[in-house]
Design an enzyme around this catalytic site. Structure first.
Site, PDB file in Angstrom:
ATOM      1  N   SER A 204       9.583 -35.996 -42.155  1.00  0.00           N
ATOM      2  CA  SER A 204       8.517 -36.476 -43.035  1.00  0.00           C
ATOM      3  C   SER A 204       8.975 -36.510 -44.490  1.00  0.00           C
ATOM      4  O   SER A 204       8.551 -37.371 -45.258  1.00  0.00           O
ATOM      5  CB  SER A 204       7.282 -35.602 -42.874  1.00  0.00           C
ATOM      6  OG  SER A 204       7.594 -34.274 -43.205  1.00  0.00           O
ATOM      7  N   GLY A 286      15.741 -28.862 -48.941  1.00  0.00           N
ATOM      8  CA  GLY A 286      15.499 -28.338 -47.589  1.00  0.00           C
ATOM      9  C   GLY A 286      15.507 -26.813 -47.596  1.00  0.00           C
ATOM     10  O   GLY A 286      14.479 -26.180 -47.873  1.00  0.00           O
ATOM     11  N   ARG A 287      16.674 -26.247 -47.342  1.00  0.00           N
ATOM     12  CA  ARG A 287      16.833 -24.790 -47.407  1.00  0.00           C
ATOM     13  C   ARG A 287      18.207 -24.484 -47.985  1.00  0.00           C
ATOM     14  O   ARG A 287      19.196 -25.148 -47.658  1.00  0.00           O
ATOM     15  CB  ARG A 287      16.708 -24.145 -46.014  1.00  0.00           C
ATOM     16  CG  ARG A 287      15.285 -23.974 -45.532  1.00  0.00           C
ATOM     17  CD  ARG A 287      14.480 -22.951 -46.343  1.00  0.00           C
ATOM     18  NE  ARG A 287      13.073 -22.883 -45.951  1.00  0.00           N
ATOM     19  CZ  ARG A 287      12.077 -23.548 -46.531  1.00  0.00           C
ATOM     20  NH1 ARG A 287      12.294 -24.345 -47.542  1.00  0.00           N
ATOM     21  NH2 ARG A 287      10.832 -23.403 -46.105  1.00  0.00           N
ATOM     22  N   GLU A 316      15.798 -16.298 -52.445  1.00  0.00           N
ATOM     23  CA  GLU A 316      14.538 -16.481 -53.166  1.00  0.00           C
ATOM     24  C   GLU A 316      13.754 -15.178 -53.162  1.00  0.00           C
ATOM     25  O   GLU A 316      13.780 -14.471 -52.158  1.00  0.00           O
ATOM     26  CB  GLU A 316      13.714 -17.596 -52.499  1.00  0.00           C
ATOM     27  CG  GLU A 316      14.359 -18.945 -52.710  1.00  0.00           C
ATOM     28  CD  GLU A 316      13.422 -20.118 -52.444  1.00  0.00           C
ATOM     29  OE1 GLU A 316      12.231 -19.999 -52.742  1.00  0.00           O
ATOM     30  OE2 GLU A 316      13.916 -21.132 -51.967  1.00  0.00           O
ATOM     31  N   HIS A 337      11.193 -23.971 -56.319  1.00  0.00           N
ATOM     32  CA  HIS A 337      10.568 -24.232 -55.005  1.00  0.00           C
ATOM     33  C   HIS A 337       9.142 -24.787 -55.175  1.00  0.00           C
ATOM     34  O   HIS A 337       8.188 -24.299 -54.572  1.00  0.00           O
ATOM     35  CB  HIS A 337      10.551 -22.973 -54.136  1.00  0.00           C
ATOM     36  CG  HIS A 337      10.585 -23.306 -52.674  1.00  0.00           C
ATOM     37  ND1 HIS A 337      11.209 -22.510 -51.737  1.00  0.00           N
ATOM     38  CD2 HIS A 337      10.064 -24.350 -51.969  1.00  0.00           C
ATOM     39  CE1 HIS A 337      11.065 -23.053 -50.535  1.00  0.00           C
ATOM     40  NE2 HIS A 337      10.370 -24.185 -50.661  1.00  0.00           N
TER      41      HIS A 337
HETATM   42  N1  LIG Z   1      11.163 -27.830 -51.246  1.00  0.00           N
HETATM   43  C1  LIG Z   1       9.959 -27.722 -50.727  1.00  0.00           C
HETATM   44  O1  LIG Z   1       8.968 -27.488 -51.414  1.00  0.00           O
HETATM   45  C2  LIG Z   1       9.788 -27.929 -49.252  1.00  0.00           C
HETATM   46  C3  LIG Z   1       8.508 -28.167 -48.733  1.00  0.00           C
HETATM   47  C4  LIG Z   1       8.379 -28.391 -47.364  1.00  0.00           C
HETATM   48  C5  LIG Z   1       9.484 -28.339 -46.540  1.00  0.00           C
HETATM   49  N2  LIG Z   1      10.725 -28.077 -47.083  1.00  0.00           N
HETATM   50  C6  LIG Z   1      11.933 -28.028 -46.246  1.00  0.00           C
HETATM   51  O2  LIG Z   1      12.249 -29.336 -45.817  1.00  0.00           O
HETATM   52  C7  LIG Z   1      12.618 -29.295 -44.445  1.00  0.00           C
HETATM   53  C8  LIG Z   1      12.347 -30.652 -43.829  1.00  0.00           C
HETATM   54  O3  LIG Z   1      10.943 -30.870 -43.811  1.00  0.00           O
HETATM   55  P1  LIG Z   1      10.296 -32.067 -42.959  1.00  0.00           P
HETATM   56  O4  LIG Z   1       8.835 -31.919 -43.095  1.00  0.00           O
HETATM   57  O5  LIG Z   1      10.925 -33.358 -43.316  1.00  0.00           O
HETATM   58  O6  LIG Z   1      10.744 -31.645 -41.495  1.00  0.00           O
HETATM   59  P2  LIG Z   1      10.775 -32.547 -40.192  1.00  0.00           P
HETATM   60  O7  LIG Z   1      10.768 -31.596 -39.065  1.00  0.00           O
HETATM   61  O8  LIG Z   1       9.760 -33.626 -40.271  1.00  0.00           O
HETATM   62  O9  LIG Z   1      12.229 -33.245 -40.274  1.00  0.00           O
HETATM   63  C9  LIG Z   1      13.429 -32.550 -40.133  1.00  0.00           C
HETATM   64  C10 LIG Z   1      14.552 -33.549 -39.965  1.00  0.00           C
HETATM   65  O10 LIG Z   1      15.774 -32.834 -39.860  1.00  0.00           O
HETATM   66  C11 LIG Z   1      16.471 -33.285 -38.700  1.00  0.00           C
HETATM   67  N3  LIG Z   1      17.253 -32.162 -38.169  1.00  0.00           N
HETATM   68  C12 LIG Z   1      16.779 -30.955 -37.797  1.00  0.00           C
HETATM   69  N4  LIG Z   1      17.812 -30.168 -37.409  1.00  0.00           N
HETATM   70  C13 LIG Z   1      18.928 -30.912 -37.549  1.00  0.00           C
HETATM   71  C14 LIG Z   1      20.308 -30.663 -37.324  1.00  0.00           C
HETATM   72  N5  LIG Z   1      20.731 -29.496 -36.859  1.00  0.00           N
HETATM   73  N6  LIG Z   1      21.188 -31.647 -37.575  1.00  0.00           N
HETATM   74  C15 LIG Z   1      20.755 -32.845 -38.036  1.00  0.00           C
HETATM   75  N7  LIG Z   1      19.472 -33.143 -38.275  1.00  0.00           N
HETATM   76  C16 LIG Z   1      18.572 -32.187 -38.032  1.00  0.00           C
HETATM   77  C17 LIG Z   1      15.402 -33.742 -37.721  1.00  0.00           C
HETATM   78  O11 LIG Z   1      15.958 -34.653 -36.787  1.00  0.00           O
HETATM   79  C18 LIG Z   1      14.440 -34.421 -38.707  1.00  0.00           C
HETATM   80  O12 LIG Z   1      14.913 -35.713 -38.991  1.00  0.00           O
HETATM   81  C19 LIG Z   1      11.742 -28.167 -43.887  1.00  0.00           C
HETATM   82  O13 LIG Z   1      12.290 -27.630 -42.713  1.00  0.00           O
HETATM   83  C20 LIG Z   1      11.744 -27.156 -45.011  1.00  0.00           C
HETATM   84  O14 LIG Z   1      12.863 -26.310 -44.877  1.00  0.00           O
HETATM   85  C21 LIG Z   1      10.884 -27.889 -48.408  1.00  0.00           C
END
Ligand SMILES: NC(=O)c1ccc[n+]([C@@H]2O[C@H](COP(=O)([O-])OP(=O)(O)OC[C@H]3O[C@@H](n4cnc5c(N)ncnc54)[C@H](O)[C@@H]3O)[C@@H](O)[C@H]2O)c1
Length: 372
Positions: A204, A286-287, A316, A337
């Site tokens: 997303s 992401g992380r 963090e 964050h």
């Molecule tokens: N910075 C922020 O404020 C904030 C807020 C929300 C989420 N996040 C982080 O962003 C990440 C992504 O969020 P999202 O809502 O897009 O998640 P999501 O689950 O919708 O999408 C994750 C994507 O990563 C891919 N993926 C997962 N594991 C993988 C791997 N080992 N190799 C390759 N691709 C892989 C999946 O196929 C998918 O396309 C979350 O897990 C979270 O850690 C950060």
């Protein structure tokens, strides 16, 4: 009467919260787990015991942000208390991530745990608000990487002068007038237009980053994820298992992956050795565990990384030392964050959490937005 305990403050703008306070089927109880350490696990347990002595059973918990973190998490010993697991039927977090919660023990006692999920049109919410807002944050870091607007703004604050603020210092220490296209004698301000972005993780958040970088900054979009390509002909897919061979071509790499054992230190010395060896922009929303920070620190010091943009950190709430290093001050941007930190997400997260709790506690309720 069903008792819902609030351990964090809800958004005061939440419609669902206001409805709840007026709904005579529910009773709102507040015991806020303050982040200043004034409430301990022991005091929380004592509060639960007092409720029990008063004949009040807690049926649902609104955990909000930062949920149980101030008391060290929702641990097995708390859940194992009969006054907890015999009464509590559901808990709702406002965060998407589920941290510091013993999921296994909750499952053992059939206690439902909800988290923030704005992917469904089931409730009266703005779909994918988090993805949109985190993508804005990523786009800002990418733009900073090319244009360095903050750097110029800080120089303008210091010099209070629109010419001096863009002056370039030559190697011999003298200064010359600059159009604004030079950062120092060897580095230029660049336009992102037509540059190549690789987005790792196309969920997303990743999809919205791609859209914003493509239509907002005019970049060419490439991406990689597990499980094959998505349906979009204007973005180029690269399989993860062949990624290293493709890395040489990207100007900006944006991480929108979850932090898992599979993604741990995905960006390491080997990864960086395959990337272009100067002017590389790296952004992570992401992380932090996806970055091997020693490799990143080296990439910054040897001039491979032009810009590092981070919204997530290794330990963090502490900030990684390479971001704080004064030698890197012109090469880094970091936000605490706050990718999803908007009023819209905050208000909506309370609405969602309360809807989840009330639906679970009153499954046959068909009134208003609480209906299934
Ligand atoms: N910075 C922020 O404020 C904030 C807020 C929300 C989420 N996040 C982080 O962003 C990440 C992504 O969020 P999202 O809502 O897009 O998640 P999501 O689950 O919708 O999408 C994750 C994507 O990563 C891919 N993926 C997962 N594991 C993988 C791997 N080992 N190799 C390759 N691709 C892989 C999946 O196929 C998918 O396309 C979350 O897990 C979270 O850690 C950060």
């Amino acid at each position: 009467m069903l008792n819902i305990l609030f351990i964090q403050e809800p958004s005061v703008n939440s419609t669902e919260y206001h409805k709840l306070t007026k709904d005579d089927r529910f009773n709102v109880i507040k015991y806020i787990l303050a982040t200043d350490g004034s409430i301990t696990k022991e005091s929380f347990i004592e509060f639960l015991m007092q409720c029990n002595r008063d004949g009040v059973q807690i049926n649902g918990i609104f955990a909000g942000f930062p949920a149980f973190h101030p008391i060290g998490g929702l641990t097995q010993d708390i859940i194992e208390l009969p006054i907890f697991h015999e009464n509590v039927k559901c808990i709702a977090l406002c965060s998407r991530g589920i941290n510091f919660v013993d999921l296994e023990t909750l499952t053992k006692y059939n206690i439902e745990l909800f988290h923030y999920d704005d992917s469904s049109s089931d409730s009266n919410i703005a779909i994918n608000q988090v993805g949109n807002d985190v993508a804005d944050c990523a786009m800002w870091h990418v733009l900073e990487g090319f244009r360095k607007f903050s750097l110029f703004m800080n120089e303008t604050i210091t010099t209070k002068h629109s010419i001096k603020s863009r002056q370039v210092i030559r190697d011999d220490g003298t200064t010359k007038f600059a159009f604004g296209h030079e950062l120092n004698a060897n580095q230029f301000v660049l336009s992102p237009r037509g540059q190549r972005a690789l987005i790792l993780g196309m969920g997303s958040i990743g999809c919205l980053i791609a859209t914003k970088l493509q239509y907002g900054l005019g970049m060419e979009i490439h991406y990689s994820k597990r499980g094959g390509p998505i349906k979009n002909d204007s973005w180029k897919y690269h399989p993860m298992d062949n990624l290293h061979e493709e890395l040489y071509q990207f100007d900006a790499i944006v991480i929108a992956l979850p932090g898992t054992t599979e993604t741990f230190h995905l960006v390491d010395t080997t990864f960086l050795s395959k990337c272009k060896n100067d002017n590389l922009i790296l952004v992570n929303v992401g992380r932090a565990s996806i970055f091997d920070m020693e490799a990143i620190t080296q990439g910054l010091s040897k001039g491979q990384i032009r810009h590092l943009g981070m919204d997530v950190f290794t330990n963090e709430p502490l900030i990684d030392s390479c971001l704080l290093d004064s030698r890197n001050k012109n090469k880094v941007t970091y936000t605490p964050h706050i990718g999803s930190g908007t009023k819209q997400v905050f208000d909506q997260s309370t609405d969602l959490a309360i809807t989840q709790l009330t639906r679970w506690l009153l499954p046959s309720d068909t009134s208003s937005s609480r209906s299934h």
